[in-house]
Design an enzyme around this catalytic site. Sequence first.
Site, PDB file in Angstrom:
ATOM      1  N   TYR A 139      43.283  59.512  83.117  1.00 48.87           N
ATOM      2  CA  TYR A 139      43.015  60.561  83.883  1.00 48.87           C
ATOM      3  C   TYR A 139      44.273  61.435  83.710  1.00 48.87           C
ATOM      4  O   TYR A 139      44.091  62.545  84.224  1.00 48.87           O
ATOM      5  CB  TYR A 139      42.686  60.351  85.386  1.00 48.87           C
ATOM      6  CG  TYR A 139      41.357  59.773  85.614  1.00 48.87           C
ATOM      7  CD1 TYR A 139      40.252  60.502  85.096  1.00 48.87           C
ATOM      8  CD2 TYR A 139      41.175  58.590  85.829  1.00 48.87           C
ATOM      9  CE1 TYR A 139      38.985  59.922  85.134  1.00 48.87           C
ATOM     10  CE2 TYR A 139      39.929  57.687  85.735  1.00 48.87           C
ATOM     11  CZ  TYR A 139      39.311  58.611  85.424  1.00 48.87           C
ATOM     12  OH  TYR A 139      37.647  57.865  85.631  1.00 48.87           O
TER      13      TYR A 139
ATOM     14  N   PHE B  35      37.029  55.049  97.376  1.00 45.36           N
ATOM     15  CA  PHE B  35      35.654  55.540  97.379  1.00 45.36           C
ATOM     16  C   PHE B  35      35.338  55.811  95.790  1.00 45.36           C
ATOM     17  O   PHE B  35      36.154  55.275  94.949  1.00 45.36           O
ATOM     18  CB  PHE B  35      35.865  57.191  97.850  1.00 45.36           C
ATOM     19  CG  PHE B  35      37.040  57.942  97.165  1.00 45.36           C
ATOM     20  CD1 PHE B  35      36.673  58.924  96.353  1.00 45.36           C
ATOM     21  CD2 PHE B  35      38.213  57.773  97.841  1.00 45.36           C
ATOM     22  CE1 PHE B  35      37.811  59.407  95.689  1.00 45.36           C
ATOM     23  CE2 PHE B  35      39.368  58.401  97.310  1.00 45.36           C
ATOM     24  CZ  PHE B  35      39.080  59.309  96.156  1.00 45.36           C
TER      25      PHE B  35
HETATM   26  C1  LIG Z   1      36.001  55.602  81.314  1.00 42.64           C
HETATM   27  C2  LIG Z   1      34.644  56.226  80.643  1.00 42.64           C
HETATM   28  C3  LIG Z   1      33.858  57.284  81.701  1.00 42.64           C
HETATM   29  C4  LIG Z   1      35.140  57.120  79.510  1.00 42.64           C
HETATM   30  O1  LIG Z   1      33.955  57.987  79.106  1.00 42.64           O
HETATM   31  P1  LIG Z   1      33.948  58.275  77.701  1.00 42.64           P
HETATM   32  O2  LIG Z   1      32.557  59.560  77.458  1.00 42.64           O
HETATM   33  O3  LIG Z   1      33.897  57.514  76.840  1.00 42.64           O
HETATM   34  O4  LIG Z   1      35.147  59.394  77.427  1.00 42.64           O
HETATM   35  P2  LIG Z   1      35.593  60.469  76.189  1.00 42.64           P
HETATM   36  O5  LIG Z   1      34.886  60.124  74.958  1.00 42.64           O
HETATM   37  O6  LIG Z   1      34.854  61.735  77.012  1.00 42.64           O
HETATM   38  O7  LIG Z   1      37.049  60.542  76.386  1.00 42.64           O
HETATM   39  C5  LIG Z   1      37.867  61.557  76.899  1.00 42.64           C
HETATM   40  C6  LIG Z   1      39.311  61.254  76.798  1.00 42.64           C
HETATM   41  O8  LIG Z   1      39.683  60.177  77.521  1.00 42.64           O
HETATM   42  C7  LIG Z   1      40.166  59.071  76.667  1.00 42.64           C
HETATM   43  N1  LIG Z   1      39.550  57.806  77.230  1.00 42.64           N
HETATM   44  C8  LIG Z   1      38.348  57.460  77.403  1.00 42.64           C
HETATM   45  N2  LIG Z   1      38.511  56.296  78.029  1.00 42.64           N
HETATM   46  C9  LIG Z   1      39.676  55.649  77.919  1.00 42.64           C
HETATM   47  C10 LIG Z   1      40.079  54.563  78.466  1.00 42.64           C
HETATM   48  N3  LIG Z   1      39.505  53.748  78.744  1.00 42.64           N
HETATM   49  N4  LIG Z   1      41.314  54.614  78.280  1.00 42.64           N
HETATM   50  C11 LIG Z   1      42.277  55.502  77.870  1.00 42.64           C
HETATM   51  N5  LIG Z   1      41.676  56.681  77.288  1.00 42.64           N
HETATM   52  C12 LIG Z   1      40.545  56.970  77.280  1.00 42.64           C
HETATM   53  C13 LIG Z   1      39.479  59.256  75.327  1.00 42.64           C
HETATM   54  O9  LIG Z   1      40.464  59.154  74.194  1.00 42.64           O
HETATM   55  C14 LIG Z   1      39.603  60.861  75.394  1.00 42.64           C
HETATM   56  O10 LIG Z   1      40.747  61.506  75.033  1.00 42.64           O
HETATM   57  P3  LIG Z   1      40.966  63.116  74.309  1.00 42.64           P
HETATM   58  O11 LIG Z   1      39.755  63.801  74.923  1.00 42.64           O
HETATM   59  O12 LIG Z   1      42.415  63.592  75.143  1.00 42.64           O
HETATM   60  O13 LIG Z   1      41.063  62.841  73.009  1.00 42.64           O
HETATM   61  C15 LIG Z   1      33.806  55.409  80.173  1.00 42.64           C
HETATM   62  O14 LIG Z   1      34.326  54.575  79.079  1.00 42.64           O
HETATM   63  C16 LIG Z   1      33.248  54.467  81.406  1.00 42.64           C
HETATM   64  O15 LIG Z   1      31.876  54.782  81.948  1.00 42.64           O
HETATM   65  N6  LIG Z   1      33.740  53.357  81.666  1.00 42.64           N
HETATM   66  C17 LIG Z   1      33.262  52.270  82.669  1.00 42.64           C
HETATM   67  C18 LIG Z   1      33.057  53.127  83.912  1.00 42.64           C
HETATM   68  C19 LIG Z   1      34.487  53.521  84.414  1.00 42.64           C
HETATM   69  O16 LIG Z   1      35.643  53.007  84.372  1.00 42.64           O
HETATM   70  N7  LIG Z   1      34.462  54.557  85.117  1.00 42.64           N
HETATM   71  C20 LIG Z   1      35.726  55.254  85.443  1.00 42.64           C
HETATM   72  C21 LIG Z   1      35.906  55.201  87.205  1.00 42.64           C
HETATM   73  S1  LIG Z   1      37.275  55.586  87.753  1.00 42.64           S
END
Ligand SMILES: CC(C)(COP(=O)(O)OP(=O)(O)OC[C@H]1O[C@@H](n2cnc3c(N)ncnc32)[C@H](O)[C@@H]1OP(=O)(O)O)[C@@H](O)C(=O)NCCC(=O)NCCS
Length: 402
Positions: free
Chosen positions: A127, A402
């Site tokens: 984030y 939350f």
């Molecule tokens: C975390 C999650 C929402 C990422 O979704 P995603 O669609 O794969 O993410 P994106 O492809 O849009 O990536 C956006 C950016 O975040 C980065 N990113 C995504 N997941 C990441 C991770 N786990 N760790 C580090 N960076 C991450 C990407 O490299 C990308 O970077 P950039 O845009 O600066 O190049 C997804 O993996 C998920 O649902 N995880 C399980 C549930 C979870 O953990 N939710 C978060 C709750 S707080």
Amino acid sequence: MTTTTDGITIRSATEQDWPNLILLNEICFLTPQTPELTAFWKGMVGADRPVIALDGDAVVGATMDIPMTVTVPGGRSVAAAGITAVTVAPTHRRRGILRALYTEHHARIQQSGVPLSILTASEGGIYGRFGYGPATVESTVGIDRRFAALHPAVPDPGGVRMVRPAEVRPSIADTYDRWQRRTPGAQVRPDCVWDRIFADPENERGGGTSLFGLLHDDGYVLYRRVSGEQGATARVQEIRSITDESHAALWRALLGLDLIRRIEAAVVPDDPLPYLLTDSRLVRTTSRHDELWVRIMDVPAALEARVYRRDLDIVVHVDDDFLDAGGRFALSVKNGRAACTRTEADPQVVLDLEVLGSLYLGAHRARSFAAAHRLWAVDSQTLDAVDLAFGSENSAQMGWGF
Ligand SMILES: CC(C)(COP(=O)(O)OP(=O)(O)OC[C@H]1O[C@@H](n2cnc3c(N)ncnc32)[C@H](O)[C@@H]1OP(=O)(O)O)[C@@H](O)C(=O)NCCC(=O)NCCS
């Protein structure tokens, strides 16, 4: 409604999307949801407020927020969007869906005018790029109760009653409110969240018993017994105290649980607990972790809302790579209160928005970010001034997850 380059549609959810939304959440968080839990989330968020991503008919991503009110240093209440249940399907990861959802969602938050957006993070590396910085810190501590003795200087004020939590709901809720109004990072807790705490569903007890309670006029503790190979643990779910007396009295009562070997609790890093004991080493920190993350949506509104611990007169340059909330700001603090306006003047301090988010509630220090080369100050006096000014009299702590 928007469509990404690879054909993913981003739009608001409708009532009809919720079964697929719940399925997405169950799969991503590996947690089955009961009908009660679904109703709880729908009620708290609003059925049509989540922002979802669709691949054809399939819901492959979602993000939503709960309208919240959070305390900032000095005790003012600030409106915040509490972002939650952020999910992208395992079949659609790392294709930019989270970024597309967040772009739409944050445009809506910006339009609503709330100065802060807050969340808790499943992983620490996600984030920062969206302008969020970890803003509260909690330590999980464990005490081997068998060897814990209270220091002779610690008072024995009494005043603690054994209670069944649900029977004293108004007293607990009132005490929480008083604690929340003085604690940076703590949110107002709505009735529906209290309902779930006092309902204490069995599948959310983490293998422990139902909740036990100890109540004081200025504090309370809710805890469970969890059995393990090494003996029984009292796992504190929540301890809130408004006065030093209630803090000492509640811990004295917890340490009096003779049939318990270990007590576990989450506390702020500067909690006085170790000083209550003759052997402070017995309070072992088993983890130290971030809780609340803050993204400042409106820099002048957020900086003017909190109080500061010393006067300041600086120009600060804030970089916001994700949205356009950054820029140069003149920050002038007199007797704790700030005026903050946009300016073209040369900056004395430069930092990313995520760093400002981490400093905002007073839990992290400007000096440490400067040492890490993530905050630049024109000279050491300016750094000292910012470091001291952004401190908080009361330690920041998230009120509820939350
Ligand atoms: C975390 C999650 C929402 C990422 O979704 P995603 O669609 O794969 O993410 P994106 O492809 O849009 O990536 C956006 C950016 O975040 C980065 N990113 C995504 N997941 C990441 C991770 N786990 N760790 C580090 N960076 C991450 C990407 O490299 C990308 O970077 P950039 O845009 O600066 O190049 C997804 O993996 C998920 O649902 N995880 C399980 C549930 C979870 O953990 N939710 C978060 C709750 S707080």
